[in-house]
Write an enzyme that holds these catalytic residues in place. Structure first.
Site, PDB file in Angstrom:
ATOM      1  N   GLU A  24       4.697  -0.763   0.244  1.00 47.53           N
ATOM      2  CA  GLU A  24       4.150  -1.981  -0.371  1.00 47.53           C
ATOM      3  C   GLU A  24       4.732  -2.223  -1.765  1.00 47.53           C
ATOM      4  OE1 GLU A  24       2.158  -4.202   1.150  1.00 47.53           O
ATOM      5  OE2 GLU A  24       2.313  -2.980   2.954  1.00 47.53           O
ATOM      6  N   GLY A  45      -3.741   4.396 -29.618  1.00 47.38           N
ATOM      7  CA  GLY A  45      -4.832   5.262 -30.064  1.00 47.38           C
ATOM      8  C   GLY A  45      -6.212   4.750 -29.707  1.00 47.38           C
ATOM      9  N   VAL A  46      -6.371   4.241 -28.493  1.00 54.38           N
ATOM     10  CA  VAL A  46      -7.695   3.768 -28.085  1.00 54.38           C
ATOM     11  C   VAL A  46      -8.653   4.954 -28.031  1.00 54.38           C
ATOM     12  CG1 VAL A  46      -6.747   1.825 -26.772  1.00 54.38           C
ATOM     13  CG2 VAL A  46      -7.260   3.961 -25.594  1.00 54.38           C
ATOM     14  N   GLU A  65      -5.701  -2.126  -3.639  1.00 56.10           N
ATOM     15  CA  GLU A  65      -4.382  -2.265  -3.003  1.00 56.10           C
ATOM     16  C   GLU A  65      -4.291  -1.352  -1.779  1.00 56.10           C
ATOM     17  OE1 GLU A  65      -1.095  -3.932  -1.991  1.00 56.10           O
ATOM     18  OE2 GLU A  65      -1.986  -4.587  -3.879  1.00 56.10           O
ATOM     19  N   GLU A  72      -4.342  -4.841   6.319  1.00 60.14           N
ATOM     20  CA  GLU A  72      -3.165  -5.485   6.906  1.00 60.14           C
ATOM     21  C   GLU A  72      -2.656  -4.708   8.118  1.00 60.14           C
ATOM     22  OE1 GLU A  72      -0.340  -5.943   3.724  1.00 60.14           O
ATOM     23  OE2 GLU A  72      -1.370  -7.697   2.921  1.00 60.14           O
ATOM     24  N   LYS A  90      -6.578 -11.112   6.095  1.00 60.27           N
ATOM     25  CA  LYS A  90      -5.515 -10.674   5.180  1.00 60.27           C
ATOM     26  C   LYS A  90      -5.622 -11.377   3.830  1.00 60.27           C
ATOM     27  CE  LYS A  90      -1.892  -9.222   8.350  1.00 60.27           C
ATOM     28  NZ  LYS A  90      -0.456  -9.370   8.634  1.00 60.27           N
TER      29      LYS A  90
END
Length: 126
Positions: A24, A45-46, A65, A72, A90
Site C-alpha cells: 500500500e 522538544g515537546v 490504514e 479492501e 471501500k
C-alpha cells in the site's frame, strides 16, 4: 487458522503490517510522515504528554490504514466484479483513514505549530 501460541500470533500480526507496508502506497506515505513528525517533535522538544499524544495520533492513523487494507482485501475476495455496495465499503473505509489523518494534522499543528514558528523565526533571525 487459529494461532498455536503467542509467538505465532505476533508473527502473523507482523506479516499483516509488513504486507500493508509493501503493498500500500498510502501506508508508506503515512509511515514516512509519522517518522518525520516524531523526529520534528523531538527536535522541537515537546513535552512527554505532547509526545504521547502525537504517538497515539500516529498509531490511530496507521491502524486505520491497516483496517482499510484489510477491508479492501476482503471486498476484493468476496466481490470479483464491480458492485456499488463494494465501492461504498471501500470508500467508507478509506474515509476513516482520511478523517484520522486530517485530525492528526490538526493535532500536530496544535501541539507543534507555535514551537515550530518560534524555532523558524529564531533561525531566520540569526
Amino acid at each position: 487458522m487459529k494461532n498455536k501460541n503467542l509467538i505465532e500470533s505476533f508473527l502473523n500480526a507482523s506479516r499483516g503490517v509488513l504486507y500493508t507496508i509493501v503493498k500500500e502506497r498510502n501506508m508508506k506515505i503515512h509511515l514516512a510522515m509519522s517518522f518525520f513528525v516524531l523526529l520534528l517533535a523531538i527536535w522541537l522538544g515537546v513535552s512527554k504528554v505532547e509526545f504521547a499524544i502525537l504517538c497515539l495520533t500516529v498509531a490511530i492513523v496507521l491502524c486505520f490504514e491497516l483496517i482499510n487494507t484489510a477491508m479492501e482485501v476482503v471486498v476484493d475476495f468476496i466481490v470479483d466484479v464491480y458492485h456499488p455496495k463494494a465501492k461504498i465499503i471501500k470508500d467508507v473505509s478509506a474515509g476513516a483513514v482520511f478523517v484520522s489523518a486530517f485530525f492528526s494534522i490538526i493535532i500536530g499543528v496544535v501541539i507543534m505549530g507555535d514551537k515550530l514558528m518560534l524555532r523558524l523565526i529564531d533561525y531566520i533571525g540569526k
